[in-house]
Design a protein around this motif. Sequence first.
Motif, short mmCIF file in Angstrom:
data_model
loop_
_atom_site.label_atom_id
_atom_site.label_comp_id
_atom_site.label_asym_id
_atom_site.label_seq_id
_atom_site.Cartn_x
_atom_site.Cartn_y
_atom_site.Cartn_z
N GLU A 195 44.80 24.93 94.54
CA GLU A 195 43.63 25.00 95.42
C GLU A 195 43.27 23.58 95.84
O GLU A 195 43.02 22.71 95.00
CB GLU A 195 42.43 25.61 94.71
N TYR A 197 40.43 21.59 97.48
CA TYR A 197 39.02 21.89 97.70
C TYR A 197 38.24 20.65 98.10
O TYR A 197 38.73 19.52 98.04
CB TYR A 197 38.41 22.49 96.42
N CYS A 204 34.42 26.98 98.41
CA CYS A 204 35.13 26.46 97.23
C CYS A 204 34.31 26.71 95.97
O CYS A 204 34.85 27.07 94.92
CB CYS A 204 35.38 24.97 97.38
N SER A 208 35.43 28.95 92.71
CA SER A 208 35.66 28.23 91.45
C SER A 208 35.74 29.14 90.22
O SER A 208 36.70 29.04 89.43
CB SER A 208 34.57 27.18 91.26
N LYS A 228 44.23 22.52 90.77
CA LYS A 228 43.30 22.24 91.86
C LYS A 228 43.31 20.74 92.15
O LYS A 228 43.65 19.92 91.28
CB LYS A 228 41.88 22.69 91.50
N PHE A 244 38.82 24.13 104.14
CA PHE A 244 38.65 24.30 102.70
C PHE A 244 38.12 25.69 102.37
O PHE A 244 37.25 26.18 103.07
CB PHE A 244 37.69 23.24 102.16
N PRO A 245 38.56 26.31 101.28
CA PRO A 245 39.69 25.83 100.47
C PRO A 245 41.02 26.14 101.14
O PRO A 245 41.15 27.12 101.84
CB PRO A 245 39.55 26.62 99.18
#
Length: 392
Positions: A195, A197, A204, A208, A228, A244-245
């Motif tokens: 990911e 981010y 994002c 999480s 990440k 993003f993401p």
Amino acid sequence: MVRKGHLKLSFDDGRADFLLPEDGKLEKSNLTTFIAENSMELIIPFSQESADKIFSSNIHLHSLLFINSTVESQKTLLEQSKVVAKEFKGKMLFIVIDVTAALSHVLTYFGVSEEDAPTARVINMDTAKKFSIASEDLSPDSLRQLCQEVVGGTTQPYYRSEEIPEDWDKKPVKVLVGKNFDSVTQNSSKNVFVEFYAPWCRHCKELSPIWDQLGEKYADHDDIIIAKMDATANEVEAVTIDGFPTLKYFPAGGKEVISYTGKRDLETFSKFVDAGGVLPEEESDADDDEDEDDTEKAQRVTARAAHPPAMTAHSISATGREPAIHITKASIGEEGHQLSSAFPEVVRAKSDILLPSSFGFQLGMEDGEQVGDHVGWREAVNEKHHPVDSLF
């Protein structure tokens, strides 16, 4: 003064000759561009006022000199660098940025701190590739060499990176930075799902806890890594970030990287990982429907740009992904007409509506409101808050 074959004009830097075409016809646009580019100083002091000329120039190689204007020796170095700027005139724009000015986003984008001055960076506006020189090595000769190598294509770009955290691999979700990215994602025996981010990104933050759950689920799998990377502080050559993401799957054995475009829930992520980077069949149909929705929204945004008095740009969330250039609560004024004429189509990325990351317009923000992270040093310049309806 006009003489056969050329037009002679006087500028602050002396004389510049505009060569007329063989048919002797003088095109207004060519002359206007010639005058605009030659009327700029050899090394342009950066300011909001000079930004428009810089970013509208046909010269797309920019050499930036970062100096502290309170240090006399650095002011002397700037003066000495004019010789180099003259040698590369027409090939490269030279711009001086005072590190004591309020331009923190520009410094961050180039990975420069106030203590680094004097230093230099070169950026290719077409590719966004950046080139650097060590602060302690900066001199007119080393600046000349850097410019020659960039123009000649014989030097390598640099990419920002944070230091590798000591505990980067201690948790189920591994932490990547520029310096350890290749060693992890290019592992011949590991499939790596990453990911990319931004700390400020709402989507994002929502993702999480799900990403942490995914990491927990595959923590005991020897051939799978869930990772990440903060893409606002780290850059890698292999990945272009446009929103993003951004989710990328790096198959073991150096196979082609796969962009993840499906739903962001644990079940779909798990099916994708278990299938070796293949989305479940139903996801493809859902994506097609989302594409159609995004197309309609893109058309509406473009239509609104053509009628600025009635336009209020706002966050358009289609599938939960923030654009690299995020329009949020910004009203676009009369000069928004430029937007529709210069960029008749907005960019879609199966996400929020994106404007081209290269566009040079400045979106006005209400005081205290934060706009999304921008792509490019032109956009970093415009990160500073300005009154609503300020679109240059």
